[in-house]
Design a protein around this motif. Structure first.
Motif, PDB file in Angstrom:
ATOM      1  N   LYS A 129       0.840  -1.193   0.000  1.00  0.00           N
ATOM      2  CA  LYS A 129       0.000   0.000   0.000  1.00  0.00           C
ATOM      3  C   LYS A 129       0.883   1.254   0.000  1.00  0.00           C
ATOM      4  O   LYS A 129       0.704   2.161  -0.815  1.00  0.00           O
ATOM      5  CB  LYS A 129      -0.908  -0.025   1.239  1.00  0.00           C
ATOM      6  CG  LYS A 129      -1.896   1.109   1.314  1.00  0.00           C
ATOM      7  CD  LYS A 129      -2.961   0.816   2.380  1.00  0.00           C
ATOM      8  CE  LYS A 129      -3.670   2.072   2.836  1.00  0.00           C
ATOM      9  NZ  LYS A 129      -2.944   2.844   3.852  1.00  0.00           N
ATOM     10  N   ARG A 130       1.869   1.231   0.892  1.00  0.00           N
ATOM     11  CA  ARG A 130       2.796   2.354   0.977  1.00  0.00           C
ATOM     12  C   ARG A 130       3.606   2.500  -0.315  1.00  0.00           C
ATOM     13  O   ARG A 130       3.824   3.606  -0.810  1.00  0.00           O
ATOM     14  CB  ARG A 130       3.719   2.140   2.182  1.00  0.00           C
ATOM     15  CG  ARG A 130       4.915   3.040   2.252  1.00  0.00           C
ATOM     16  CD  ARG A 130       4.700   4.201   3.192  1.00  0.00           C
ATOM     17  NE  ARG A 130       5.920   4.991   3.359  1.00  0.00           N
ATOM     18  CZ  ARG A 130       6.051   6.234   2.908  1.00  0.00           C
ATOM     19  NH1 ARG A 130       5.041   6.829   2.286  1.00  0.00           N
ATOM     20  NH2 ARG A 130       7.176   6.897   3.082  1.00  0.00           N
ATOM     21  N   GLU A 133       1.609   4.185  -2.960  1.00  0.00           N
ATOM     22  CA  GLU A 133       1.541   5.629  -2.727  1.00  0.00           C
ATOM     23  C   GLU A 133       2.805   6.315  -3.256  1.00  0.00           C
ATOM     24  O   GLU A 133       2.736   7.344  -3.933  1.00  0.00           O
ATOM     25  CB  GLU A 133       1.403   5.927  -1.226  1.00  0.00           C
ATOM     26  CG  GLU A 133       0.036   5.598  -0.642  1.00  0.00           C
ATOM     27  CD  GLU A 133       0.036   5.629   0.887  1.00  0.00           C
ATOM     28  OE1 GLU A 133      -0.924   5.118   1.479  1.00  0.00           O
ATOM     29  OE2 GLU A 133       1.006   6.157   1.480  1.00  0.00           O
ATOM     30  N   ASP A 136       3.020   6.202  -6.956  1.00  0.00           N
ATOM     31  CA  ASP A 136       2.098   7.205  -7.481  1.00  0.00           C
ATOM     32  C   ASP A 136       2.756   8.590  -7.444  1.00  0.00           C
ATOM     33  O   ASP A 136       2.677   9.364  -8.402  1.00  0.00           O
ATOM     34  CB  ASP A 136       0.812   7.190  -6.636  1.00  0.00           C
ATOM     35  CG  ASP A 136      -0.295   7.988  -7.312  1.00  0.00           C
ATOM     36  OD1 ASP A 136      -0.460   7.821  -8.532  1.00  0.00           O
ATOM     37  OD2 ASP A 136      -0.950   8.779  -6.614  1.00  0.00           O
TER      38      ASP A 136
END
Lengths: 261, 220
Positions: A129-130, A133, A136
């Motif tokens: 998830k990190r 991010e 992104d």
């Protein structure tokens, strides 16, 4: 004024008979963006490599975030740091290399998640998830499943930045991160770094030949020559009004070679 | 002397027994060589100087002496100091040690081919030495080595008849014993040759497949 996050105290680095750094001292404040410029062989990359513990030092002391980097306290004195101590100190520092050094056998996402999962015990889902991010943020989320060899140099370097950020270091070292890139790919990497500088309060040390970028990016510029800091100051002072002759000569040469300011 | 098919079918079960042992010895020997080779290679590259030198010496010593001598030593000399090994185990250890030294060279070359930047990236992302080996260096170093390692596997397979010298009942030994008791050599020895040829050909096809597959990985 805050205490320096990096305090380099008269360090010396020798390779056999060759002295690369000669009693060099410097300090970096927390959150400061520092550009290290100078001719090749002047010792600026060696400083970064020493801070990342990729080299050893021949003499002197370095303090990072209030603790000795190459020495650990024992019985009231200091002794050379062992591997465990260095391992703990490396948590504070991340590095991006000229040649990216992505892990070629792992996809983009795994490049970013590997170290947090192994060194900090972060669960896979959370690490991913990190990582997404961060990917992104560097504009590489859509390539998460690609292999490094399928990426351009600029894309590789943006992934390498995300990989270093995934460990949340307090200090980031950028070693000529655009030097190996085709000219048209330089800007996408510089943009990521601008964004990083604007959005975080990380301390950043940058070795570069991109004088224009150093001028805009840095709070302070250090000009290195032959293992010493010849001149330092605000970007405008160094680039527009260099006082030392060696700085003037260097800037004249590098501008003549087609680098923008 | 005429070729006798009846005799062929009569000795076939015995020879197949031997072939089983030959394949078993090759497989175990190869597994042992793969592990020993890796240990030798890592010791030579990362151990403190005296240990690294001692390892180099052992490797050169094993490579510089014939496998047959080593097998005799393991099976016939070690019992003098109280180490008594079953014949097959002695054979597997001999094959594993001998080919382990060759594997060590392949490993060393493969590991040294991993760029220095990979070690540095591992350090910069704060991996431990162990994690660096397991997650960064070996996964890159091993695939390109596989064709070279497979080559040694085929070579080892063809050297297993040496185990007959230390009483292992592998293919060659079984063939010799049926030949000696029947005074017919043409069928058993021809069959041994045919068995080895078939196995080698299969291995070569497999090797080509590996080479192509891992050549592509390198381009990736």
């Amino acid at each position: 004024m805050a205490a320096p996050i990096i305090r380099i105290d008269s360090i010396t680095k020798r390779y056999g008979p060759l002295t690369v750094l000669d009693g060099l001292s410097m300090e970096v404040l927390p959150g400061e963006k520092l550009a290290l410029i100078g001719p090749s062989g002047s010792g600026k990359t060696t400083i970064l490599r020493i801070l990342m513990t990729l080299e050893t030092i021949s003499g002197g002391h370095i303090e990072v975030d209030g603790e000795q980097l190459y020495h650990m306290p024992r019985n009231g004195g200091l002794v050379p740091a062992d591997e465990r101590y260095l391992h703990r100190m490396r948590e504070k520092i991340g590095m991006v290399f000229q040649h990216f050094n992505l892990f070629p056998h792992k996809c983009v996402l795994d490049n970013v998640t590997l170290a947090p999962m192994l060194t900090k015990g972060v669960a896979k889902a959370e690490a991913e998830k990190r990582a997404m991010e961060l990917l992104d943020m560097v504009g590489m989320a859509d390539k998460a499943k690609s292999m490094p060899a399928q990426l351009s140099g600029g894309q590789k370097q943006r992934v390498a930045i995300a990989r270093a950020l995934a460990l949340s270091p307090k200090i980031m070292l950028f070693d000529e991160v655009t030097s190996a890139l085709d000219p048209e790919l330089v800007e996408e990497v510089l943009n990521v770094m601008r964004k990083l500088a604007a959005e975080t309060d990380m301390t950043m040390l940058l070795v570069t030949h991109e004088m224009g970028f150093a001028h805009d990016f840095a709070d302070r510029v250090l000009f290195f020559d032959r293992g010493k800091i010849v001149e330092e100051g605000k970007p405008d002072d160094i680039f527009r009004h260099p006082r030392q002759e060696r700085t003037q000569t260097f800037l004249r040469k590098i501008l003549a070679a087609g680098h923008r300011l | 002397m005429e070729w006798d098919w009846n005799f062929v079918w009569q000795i076939m079960p015995t020879l197949l027994e031997g072939l089983k042992i030959t394949i078993l010895a090759t497989a175990l020997g190869a597994a042992l060589a793969a592990v020993i080779g890796l240990v030798f290679a890592i010791l030579r590259m990362t151990a403190p100087k005296p240990l690294a030198r001692a390892t180099s010496f052992v490797v050169e010593f094993i490579r510089g002496t014939p496998l047959l001598v080593q097998l005799y030593f393991i099976f016939y000399v070690l019992p003098d100091i109280g180490i008594r090994l079953p014949a097959l185990l002695a054979g597997v250890i001999g094959l594993g040690l001998h080919y382990g030294t060759y594997a060590a060279e392949v490993y060393r070359a493969g590991i040294e081919n991993v760029p220095r930047g990979q070690w540095e990236a591992a350090k910069a992302t704060n991996l431990t030495g162990r994690q660096t080996w397991i997650h960064v260096i070996l996964p890159q170093a091993l695939p390109p080595m596989i064709p070279a390692l497979a080559n040694y596997l085929i070579a080892m397979f063809k050297e297993t008849p040496l185990l007959s010298a230390i009483t292992v009942l592998e293919l060659m030994n079984q063939a010799k014993s049926v030949a000696n008791s029947s005074y017919r050599y043409i069928e058993p020895m021809t069959l041994v040759g045919v068995f080895f040829l078939i196995m080698s050909l299969i291995s070569v096809v497999f090797l080509r497949f590996l080479e192509e597959r891992y050549a592509r990985v390198e381009e990736r």
